[in-house]
Scaffold this motif. Structure first.
Motif, short mmCIF file in Angstrom:
data_model
loop_
_atom_site.label_atom_id
_atom_site.label_comp_id
_atom_site.label_asym_id
_atom_site.label_seq_id
_atom_site.Cartn_x
_atom_site.Cartn_y
_atom_site.Cartn_z
N GLU A 1 49.15 30.54 63.47
CA GLU A 1 48.73 31.20 64.71
C GLU A 1 48.47 30.20 65.83
OE1 GLU A 1 48.99 34.30 64.29
OE2 GLU A 1 48.13 34.96 62.38
N SER A 2 48.82 28.94 65.61
CA SER A 2 48.59 27.92 66.66
C SER A 2 49.64 26.83 66.56
CB SER A 2 47.19 27.33 66.50
OG SER A 2 46.97 26.34 67.47
N LEU A 3 50.91 27.18 66.80
CA LEU A 3 52.01 26.23 66.70
C LEU A 3 52.77 26.17 68.02
CD1 LEU A 3 53.53 27.24 63.22
CD2 LEU A 3 51.97 25.33 63.71
N ASP A 4 53.06 24.96 68.49
CA ASP A 4 53.92 24.81 69.66
C ASP A 4 55.35 25.17 69.28
OD1 ASP A 4 51.87 23.82 71.28
OD2 ASP A 4 52.21 21.76 70.62
N LEU A 5 56.04 25.86 70.17
CA LEU A 5 57.46 26.12 69.96
C LEU A 5 58.21 25.94 71.27
CD1 LEU A 5 58.14 29.98 69.50
CD2 LEU A 5 56.03 29.06 70.44
N SER A 6 59.45 25.47 71.17
CA SER A 6 60.20 25.20 72.40
C SER A 6 61.69 25.28 72.14
CB SER A 6 59.86 23.80 72.94
OG SER A 6 60.34 22.81 72.05
N ILE A 7 62.43 25.44 73.24
CA ILE A 7 63.88 25.35 73.16
C ILE A 7 64.39 24.77 74.46
CG2 ILE A 7 64.35 27.70 74.01
CD1 ILE A 7 66.66 27.81 71.94
N SER A 8 65.37 23.87 74.33
CA SER A 8 66.05 23.35 75.52
C SER A 8 67.53 23.67 75.41
CB SER A 8 65.83 21.84 75.65
OG SER A 8 66.42 21.18 74.56
N VAL A 9 68.17 23.76 76.57
CA VAL A 9 69.61 23.99 76.65
C VAL A 9 70.22 22.81 77.36
CG1 VAL A 9 71.44 25.52 77.47
CG2 VAL A 9 69.26 26.49 76.69
N ASN A 10 71.10 22.09 76.69
CA ASN A 10 71.72 20.88 77.24
C ASN A 10 70.66 19.91 77.79
OD1 ASN A 10 74.18 22.16 76.68
ND2 ASN A 10 74.21 23.13 78.69
N GLY A 11 69.55 19.81 77.06
CA GLY A 11 68.52 18.86 77.42
C GLY A 11 67.48 19.37 78.39
N GLU A 12 67.68 20.56 78.93
CA GLU A 12 66.72 21.12 79.90
C GLU A 12 65.81 22.12 79.20
OE1 GLU A 12 66.83 24.39 83.46
OE2 GLU A 12 68.63 23.16 83.17
N ILE A 13 64.50 21.86 79.25
CA ILE A 13 63.54 22.75 78.59
C ILE A 13 63.55 24.14 79.23
CG2 ILE A 13 61.05 23.23 78.36
CD1 ILE A 13 61.71 21.42 76.26
N ARG A 14 63.71 25.17 78.40
CA ARG A 14 63.72 26.55 78.90
C ARG A 14 62.46 27.32 78.45
NH1 ARG A 14 68.98 28.89 79.34
NH2 ARG A 14 70.31 27.59 80.65
#
Ligand code: MN
Length: 288
Positions: free
Chosen positions: A212-225
């Motif tokens: 219930e307390s995890l960072d999550l992320s995604i980038s596209v071609n190096g750009e954080i979205r």
């Protein structure tokens, strides 16, 4: 208790343990699985047996062939989910962006998860990171990325209270809920082949201190979205498992995608997605 383990599937249906930058081949563990005859029980036999298989996995990982992680093709960590359950609009800021962007809402009302509850994605849409995402519509329609914390159910569950719900989780991984924007039903727009990317591997639940307390992320071609934390989920991970178990009998291997935060956006062939979840792992996925 055994030490926590990261289990992957790779290449030609092989099973591996991930340790730092290596994959240790433990495929021989599958010899302990029951030989099934029709009609096979619903669910994933490997996940159903994971708890009892872990001593053997640990033993095999001491002697198994080691390969460079970058040299293997990672498959979905779950081979045979009986269903893929997903949470719609489960972060407040994603509701806000969906209301403001006609490219997301297509003139339909956007509400929170309390109005929609859950939806199902086709199991045939599931792939691993090495298989990539296929764009199906080339007529200018948006195909979007959604990064989500995903989990797999470890044992049969029905009417599980929230306080007990996380005990039914066998492990966690990253889920990409790929989506065509438009007016059709979610079960169409989110279920096309390759639209559920699971990976890079399964991290056993005992290795995840607090989902219930995890960072999550995604980038596209190096750009954080997208860059968020599961503490902002409207329905918590535990509530999602509990609620799902009140609707459906949950089988070992059933996958739950917990919903996507703000920052969804279009992808196109040639794009490289990099998705990461704290304490779980990271994966690159090519759009074809
Ligand atoms: Mn989603």
């Amino acid at each position: 208790m055994e030490k926590a383990v990261q289990v992957c599937r790779f290449n030609d249906q092989r099973v591996g343990v991930v340790e730092e930058n290596q994959v240790i081949d433990v495929t021989a563990v599958t010899e302990l699985l029951p030989v099934l005859r029709w009609p096979v029980p619903l669910g994933d036999a490997f996940i159903a047996g994971l708890r009892s298989l872990r001593p053997k996995i640990e033993e095999l990982s001491k002697t198994g062939e080691r390969r460079d992680l970058r040299s293997v093709s990672l498959l979905s960590p779950i081979a045979n989910p009986s269903k893929v359950i997903a949470a719609p609009v489960n972060y407040t800021k994603h509701i806000d962006e969906s209301r403001l962007d006609a490219g997301i809402n297509f003139g339909t009302e956007v509400s929170a998860i309390d109005r929609y509850a859950l939806f199902l994605k086709s199991t045939s849409s599931v792939v691993g990171p090495s298989e990539g995402i296929q764009i199906h519509h080339h007529d200018g329609r948006r195909t979007d990325h959604e990064v989500e914390l995903a989990l797999v159910i470890g044992e049969k569950a029905r009417h599980v209270p929230v306080e007990q719900a996380l005990k039914y989780v066998a492990g966690y991984f990253i889920g990409l809920d790929i989506t065509i924007r438009g007016t059709e039903d979610r079960s169409y727009r989110k279920s096309l082949d390759t639209f559920t990317v699971l990976g890079p591997w399964l991290v056993t639940a005992d290795a995840v201190n607090n989902p219930e307390s995890l960072d999550l992320s995604i980038s596209v071609n190096g750009e954080i979205r997208q860059n968020a934390n599961t503490r902002d989920l409207i329905w918590s991970v535990a509530k999602l498992v509990s609620f799902a178990s009140s609707a459906y009998t949950l089988y070992p291997g059933d996958v739950i995608l917990t919903g996507t935060p703000e920052g969804v956006g279009p992808i196109k062939p040639g794009d490289v997605l990099h998705a990461a979840i704290q304490g779980v792992g990271a994966m690159d996925v090519l759009v074809r």
